[in-house]
Design a protein around this motif. Structure first.
Motif, PDB file in Angstrom:
ATOM      1  N   ARG A  33       0.834  -1.206   0.000  1.00  0.00           N
ATOM      2  CA  ARG A  33       0.000   0.000   0.000  1.00  0.00           C
ATOM      3  C   ARG A  33       0.863   1.248   0.000  1.00  0.00           C
ATOM      4  O   ARG A  33       0.626   2.196  -0.750  1.00  0.00           O
ATOM      5  N   GLU A  91      -1.453   5.281  -5.021  1.00  0.00           N
ATOM      6  CA  GLU A  91      -2.485   4.877  -4.067  1.00  0.00           C
ATOM      7  C   GLU A  91      -2.345   5.655  -2.767  1.00  0.00           C
ATOM      8  O   GLU A  91      -3.337   6.106  -2.183  1.00  0.00           O
ATOM      9  N   THR A  92      -1.101   5.823  -2.315  1.00  0.00           N
ATOM     10  CA  THR A  92      -0.863   6.585  -1.091  1.00  0.00           C
ATOM     11  C   THR A  92      -1.423   7.995  -1.201  1.00  0.00           C
ATOM     12  O   THR A  92      -2.178   8.462  -0.333  1.00  0.00           O
ATOM     13  N   ARG A  96      -5.229   8.000  -1.276  1.00  0.00           N
ATOM     14  CA  ARG A  96      -5.809   7.755   0.052  1.00  0.00           C
ATOM     15  C   ARG A  96      -5.713   9.007   0.923  1.00  0.00           C
ATOM     16  O   ARG A  96      -6.663   9.363   1.627  1.00  0.00           O
ATOM     17  N   ALA A  98      -8.748  11.476   2.334  1.00  0.00           N
ATOM     18  CA  ALA A  98      -8.905  11.762   3.762  1.00  0.00           C
ATOM     19  C   ALA A  98      -8.833  13.255   4.059  1.00  0.00           C
ATOM     20  O   ALA A  98      -8.851  13.657   5.226  1.00  0.00           O
ATOM     21  N   ALA A 145      -4.946   7.339   7.863  1.00  0.00           N
ATOM     22  CA  ALA A 145      -5.515   7.143   6.533  1.00  0.00           C
ATOM     23  C   ALA A 145      -4.913   5.921   5.851  1.00  0.00           C
ATOM     24  O   ALA A 145      -5.598   5.194   5.121  1.00  0.00           O
ATOM     25  N   MET A 146      -3.621   5.680   6.076  1.00  0.00           N
ATOM     26  CA  MET A 146      -2.953   4.527   5.478  1.00  0.00           C
ATOM     27  C   MET A 146      -3.185   3.248   6.269  1.00  0.00           C
ATOM     28  O   MET A 146      -2.995   2.145   5.753  1.00  0.00           O
TER      29      MET A 146
END
Length: 286
Positions: free
Chosen positions: A80, A86-87, A90, A94, A235-236
């Motif tokens: 992830r 993707e990071t 995300r 948030a 968030a991660m």
């Protein structure tokens, strides 16, 4: 006493061994890199937990299968965080600030690439979607250079073993402070500012990665930076996370996260760093 396996470099295992031993956690180095491993042989280690899933995912899968252990940061967490797009997506979802970025799933047409590039004021940062240590990151100032770089990527991507054909176009933030914040179990436990020596800047270097000559100096992050880093970790949803923050006079953004952060000397962290780390290790091992 718990036994912890660490697949980082051997010097990292040596660095954390004594502080964790004082907290009843034994540390063993378990990397398979540069070795041969017979799948039918007896398991050489008797571990309760691993710290961070190996960067070489195939080796990590083998270790997990043979040792039957949980990881503080497992394969999902590492993947992830390694996926930079993707990071950022995300974090943006948030409500957290990130650099203006375009994800490019190569191949795309020159017209589409030009349209994406026109969203930025030059220079533009070109960044592979899944590398670390600043590797492969470039800065271009005009269209011909951008097209030359992406044409070169096209050639590399034609190799059939290369599966990830994506990269990022990202705004460049000149004169930004580069801050790495360490978060464990939702708590900031230390931060460093990474700076290039004056000689390196005069020679044209601009990447603030320690592996490329930058110096990391411990700092006490102000409250807004702490809150931003802790929100990023939430968030991660990753237990042990390095959060990279860029700060200019007008903006503060999260540029990347790292689910395999190197644990540096104790002086660069809060005095409670190892207490929090040990508590997280024990909680994961249960």
């Amino acid at each position: 006493m718990l036994t912890l396996g660490i697949a980082h470099k051997a010097e990292t295992a040596a660095r954390i061994r004594e502080p964790l031993a004082a907290r009843d956690i034994d540390v063993e180095h378990v990397s398979l890199t540069g070795d041969t491993t017979a799948l039918s042989s007896d398991v050489a280690h008797d571990l309760d937990i691993g710290l961070v899933f190996p960067s070489r995912l195939m080796e990590g899968g083998l270790l997990t299968a043979r040792l039957e252990i949980p990881w503080v940061n497992d394969r999902t967490a590492v993947l992830r965080s390694r996926n930079k797009a993707e990071t950022l997506a995300r974090l943006d979802a948030a409500g957290l600030p990130v650099p203006e970025t375009v994800f490019v799933s190569d191949p795309v047409s020159d017209a589409d690439l030009r349209s994406a590039a026109d969203k930025f004021e030059p220079p533009i940062v070109i960044k592979p979607n899944s590398t670390t240590r600043g590797e492969g990151i470039l800065k271009v100032t005009e269209w011909d250079s951008l097209l030359g770089v992406t044409n070169y990527l096209d050639l590399l991507h034609q190799f059939p073993a290369t599966r990830d054909r994506s990269y990022l176009l990202q705004e460049y933030l000149p004169a930004a402070r580069d801050i790495r914040v360490m978060v464990i179990d939702g708590q900031v436990v230390g931060a460093v500012e990474r700076t290039l020596p004056e000689s390196a800047r005069e020679a044209g270097h601009w990447k603030h990665n320690v592996h490329r000559g930058a110096e990391a100096t411990a700092i006490e992050p102000r409250e807004s930076i702490r809150e931003l880093a802790e929100a990023a970790a939430a968030a991660m949803d990753i237990s042990l996370l390095g959060v990279d923050i860029l700060e200019t006079d007008s903006r503060t953004v999260i540029s990347e996260t790292n689910a395999r952060p190197t644990i540096d000397v104790a002086e660069k962290y809060d005095e409670r760093f190892y207490d929090v780390l040990a508590a997280t290790i024990r909680a994961t091992a249960r």
